[in-house]
Design a protein around this motif. Structure first.
Motif, PDB file in Angstrom:
ATOM      1  N   GLU A  44       0.831  -1.214   0.000  1.00  0.00           N
ATOM      2  CA  GLU A  44       0.000   0.000   0.000  1.00  0.00           C
ATOM      3  C   GLU A  44       0.868   1.269   0.000  1.00  0.00           C
ATOM      4  O   GLU A  44       0.590   2.229  -0.724  1.00  0.00           O
ATOM      5  CB  GLU A  44      -0.910  -0.007   1.235  1.00  0.00           C
ATOM      6  N   ILE A  45       1.942   1.237   0.775  1.00  0.00           N
ATOM      7  CA  ILE A  45       2.867   2.384   0.827  1.00  0.00           C
ATOM      8  C   ILE A  45       3.534   2.581  -0.545  1.00  0.00           C
ATOM      9  O   ILE A  45       3.669   3.709  -1.030  1.00  0.00           O
ATOM     10  CB  ILE A  45       3.929   2.212   1.941  1.00  0.00           C
ATOM     11  N   LEU A  46       3.923   1.484  -1.185  1.00  0.00           N
ATOM     12  CA  LEU A  46       4.554   1.561  -2.510  1.00  0.00           C
ATOM     13  C   LEU A  46       3.585   2.179  -3.528  1.00  0.00           C
ATOM     14  O   LEU A  46       3.962   3.068  -4.288  1.00  0.00           O
ATOM     15  CB  LEU A  46       4.978   0.166  -2.992  1.00  0.00           C
ATOM     16  N   ILE A  51       4.564   4.250  -7.240  1.00  0.00           N
ATOM     17  CA  ILE A  51       5.361   3.208  -7.888  1.00  0.00           C
ATOM     18  C   ILE A  51       4.458   2.415  -8.833  1.00  0.00           C
ATOM     19  O   ILE A  51       4.937   1.724  -9.729  1.00  0.00           O
ATOM     20  CB  ILE A  51       6.065   2.328  -6.828  1.00  0.00           C
ATOM     21  N   GLY A  52       3.150   2.583  -8.663  1.00  0.00           N
ATOM     22  CA  GLY A  52       2.192   1.917  -9.553  1.00  0.00           C
ATOM     23  C   GLY A  52       1.846   0.532  -9.042  1.00  0.00           C
ATOM     24  O   GLY A  52       2.664  -0.125  -8.405  1.00  0.00           O
ATOM     25  N   THR A  55       4.036  -2.561 -10.659  1.00  0.00           N
ATOM     26  CA  THR A  55       5.425  -2.596 -10.154  1.00  0.00           C
ATOM     27  C   THR A  55       5.450  -2.913  -8.661  1.00  0.00           C
ATOM     28  O   THR A  55       6.311  -3.667  -8.192  1.00  0.00           O
ATOM     29  CB  THR A  55       6.143  -1.256 -10.442  1.00  0.00           C
ATOM     30  N   SER A  56       4.499  -2.367  -7.912  1.00  0.00           N
ATOM     31  CA  SER A  56       4.429  -2.631  -6.467  1.00  0.00           C
ATOM     32  C   SER A  56       4.208  -4.109  -6.186  1.00  0.00           C
ATOM     33  O   SER A  56       4.854  -4.698  -5.311  1.00  0.00           O
ATOM     34  CB  SER A  56       3.307  -1.798  -5.823  1.00  0.00           C
ATOM     35  N   MET A  57       3.310  -4.715  -6.968  1.00  0.00           N
ATOM     36  CA  MET A  57       3.036  -6.154  -6.788  1.00  0.00           C
ATOM     37  C   MET A  57       4.282  -6.973  -7.122  1.00  0.00           C
ATOM     38  O   MET A  57       4.615  -7.935  -6.425  1.00  0.00           O
ATOM     39  CB  MET A  57       1.862  -6.580  -7.677  1.00  0.00           C
ATOM     40  N   VAL A 267      10.271   6.715 -10.738  1.00  0.00           N
ATOM     41  CA  VAL A 267      11.531   6.293 -11.380  1.00  0.00           C
ATOM     42  C   VAL A 267      11.573   4.761 -11.463  1.00  0.00           C
ATOM     43  O   VAL A 267      11.950   4.184 -12.492  1.00  0.00           O
ATOM     44  CB  VAL A 267      12.770   6.811 -10.592  1.00  0.00           C
ATOM     45  N   ILE A 268      11.180   4.098 -10.372  1.00  0.00           N
ATOM     46  CA  ILE A 268      11.201   2.629 -10.304  1.00  0.00           C
ATOM     47  C   ILE A 268      10.181   2.067 -11.295  1.00  0.00           C
ATOM     48  O   ILE A 268      10.460   1.115 -12.040  1.00  0.00           O
ATOM     49  CB  ILE A 268      10.893   2.151  -8.863  1.00  0.00           C
ATOM     50  N   SER A 269       9.017   2.704 -11.331  1.00  0.00           N
ATOM     51  CA  SER A 269       7.941   2.270 -12.220  1.00  0.00           C
ATOM     52  C   SER A 269       8.333   2.426 -13.689  1.00  0.00           C
ATOM     53  O   SER A 269       8.052   1.551 -14.507  1.00  0.00           O
ATOM     54  CB  SER A 269       6.694   3.106 -11.927  1.00  0.00           C
ATOM     55  N   ILE A 270       8.990   3.525 -14.015  1.00  0.00           N
ATOM     56  CA  ILE A 270       9.423   3.775 -15.406  1.00  0.00           C
ATOM     57  C   ILE A 270      10.353   2.661 -15.868  1.00  0.00           C
ATOM     58  O   ILE A 270      10.196   2.091 -16.940  1.00  0.00           O
ATOM     59  CB  ILE A 270      10.114   5.157 -15.530  1.00  0.00           C
ATOM     60  N   LYS A 271      11.310   2.323 -15.023  1.00  0.00           N
ATOM     61  CA  LYS A 271      12.293   1.297 -15.393  1.00  0.00           C
ATOM     62  C   LYS A 271      11.622  -0.072 -15.524  1.00  0.00           C
ATOM     63  O   LYS A 271      11.891  -0.810 -16.470  1.00  0.00           O
ATOM     64  CB  LYS A 271      13.419   1.254 -14.339  1.00  0.00           C
ATOM     65  N   HIS A 272      10.724  -0.380 -14.587  1.00  0.00           N
ATOM     66  CA  HIS A 272      10.078  -1.696 -14.603  1.00  0.00           C
ATOM     67  C   HIS A 272       9.042  -1.811 -15.723  1.00  0.00           C
ATOM     68  O   HIS A 272       8.994  -2.809 -16.438  1.00  0.00           O
ATOM     69  CB  HIS A 272       9.419  -1.982 -13.245  1.00  0.00           C
TER      70      HIS A 272
END
Length: 303
Positions: A44-46, A51-52, A55-57, A267-272
């Protein structure tokens, strides 16, 4: 020099850190066992850190795997493994604005308001400081303001600019930019191009036309297309990137306004989600505040 940049990055990511790692640390403090409730809370925090969902899952699944493999029982160690999972997603390749070979043509695209023109100005200034000769082409001809703004930046960065009147054919501006770059023996030609996503067909045609001109007139130059995204828009930036990817090949991303948002997790979501490298990040208003993206420094600043 690294410390100065790291401090700027850390300050720039302060809002994201408050929204992300600080909340996770808080959740871990009050946890006795590593269970599904804890994973749900972290997920939930992610998600709320932009982070989307997808990507969070993915992060949670990877975290569960590594925690199980390493037989981790202490909730206080979860952060360490979460950091490792995120490093794995982002990778270790650093962004760069230094051309692989010269001459190089850089097409910069992005919708209005994301900081496209400002980014071009800052890139030009940085390249000039590295002793590269730069020519700008103001090929976003649909807004007089874009041409004027780029001209101000060309003066500030002390680089040449090629421009036409508002409403001119963008590929004609690029053509003249190429001739000027050749005549002046420029190392880098940076073209500001439009980003009107509401009419993808027109944008696609325009970019194809520009690329044909470069193929014909400047085939010896290396070429890359950079997409400018605004970090404050969070997951909308990812959606925007996907739409641009339908129109043309994107080689790298410039992520602006990271200092003004709690949504730096994008940023993490873009890469993933996209698999496109983040080349440059904006962590302030100053001419030096557009930095080459360093994944390891980013994760360090975040944690």
């Amino acid at each position: 020099m690294f410390n100065k940049f790291f401090d700027k990055l850390k300050n720039g990511l302060a809002k994201t850190k408050n929204n992300f790692t600080d909340k996770i640390s808080e959740a871990l403090k009050s946890t006795v066992t590593i269970d599904d409730d804890l994973y749900d809370e972290i997920e939930e925090i992610l998600v709320t850190s932009d982070i989307g969902v997808e990507t969070s899952m993915y992060i949670i699944e990877k975290l569960k795997e590594v925690i199980k493999e390493e037989k981790v029982k202490d909730p206080q160690l979860v952060n360490t493994y979460l950091k490792k999972v995120i490093v794995e997603i982002i990778g270790t390749d650093k962004g760069t604005l230094i051309p692989e070979k010269v001459p190089e043509t850089v097409l910069v695209i992005g919708v209005n308001g994301v900081g496209k023109t400002t980014s071009i100005g800052k890139i030009s200034a940085k390249l000039k400081n590295e002793n590269y000769k730069v020519v700008m082409a103001a090929a976003d001809t649909f807004r007089a303001a874009a041409i004027d703004q780029l001209e101000i930046w060309s003066e500030r960065a002390e680089v040449d600019i090629i421009k036409h009147q508002e409403g001119s054919d963008p590929s004609a501006v690029v053509f003249d930019g190429i001739q000027a770059a050749k005549a002046r023996k420029a190392d880098v030609l940076i073209c500001d191009t439009a980003g009107r996503l509401h009419n993808k067909k027109n944008l696609m045609n325009e970019l194809e036309k520009i690329n044909r001109v470069i193929d014909r007139e400047f085939s010896e130059s290396a070429r890359k297309t950079l997409l400018v995204l605004d970090a404050t828009t969070g997951q909308n930036a990812v959606i925007q990137a996907k739409e641009f990817m339908e129109v043309c090949k994107i080689d790298g991303i410039i992520l602006t306004k990271l200092d003004g948002t709690a949504k730096g997790g994008v940023v993490i979501s873009i890469k993933h989600s996209l698999g496109i490298p983040v080349e440059l990040i904006g962590v302030g208003e100053g001419i030096d505040d557009l930095q080459e993206f360093d994944p390891e420094a980013f994760v360090e600043a975040l944690f």
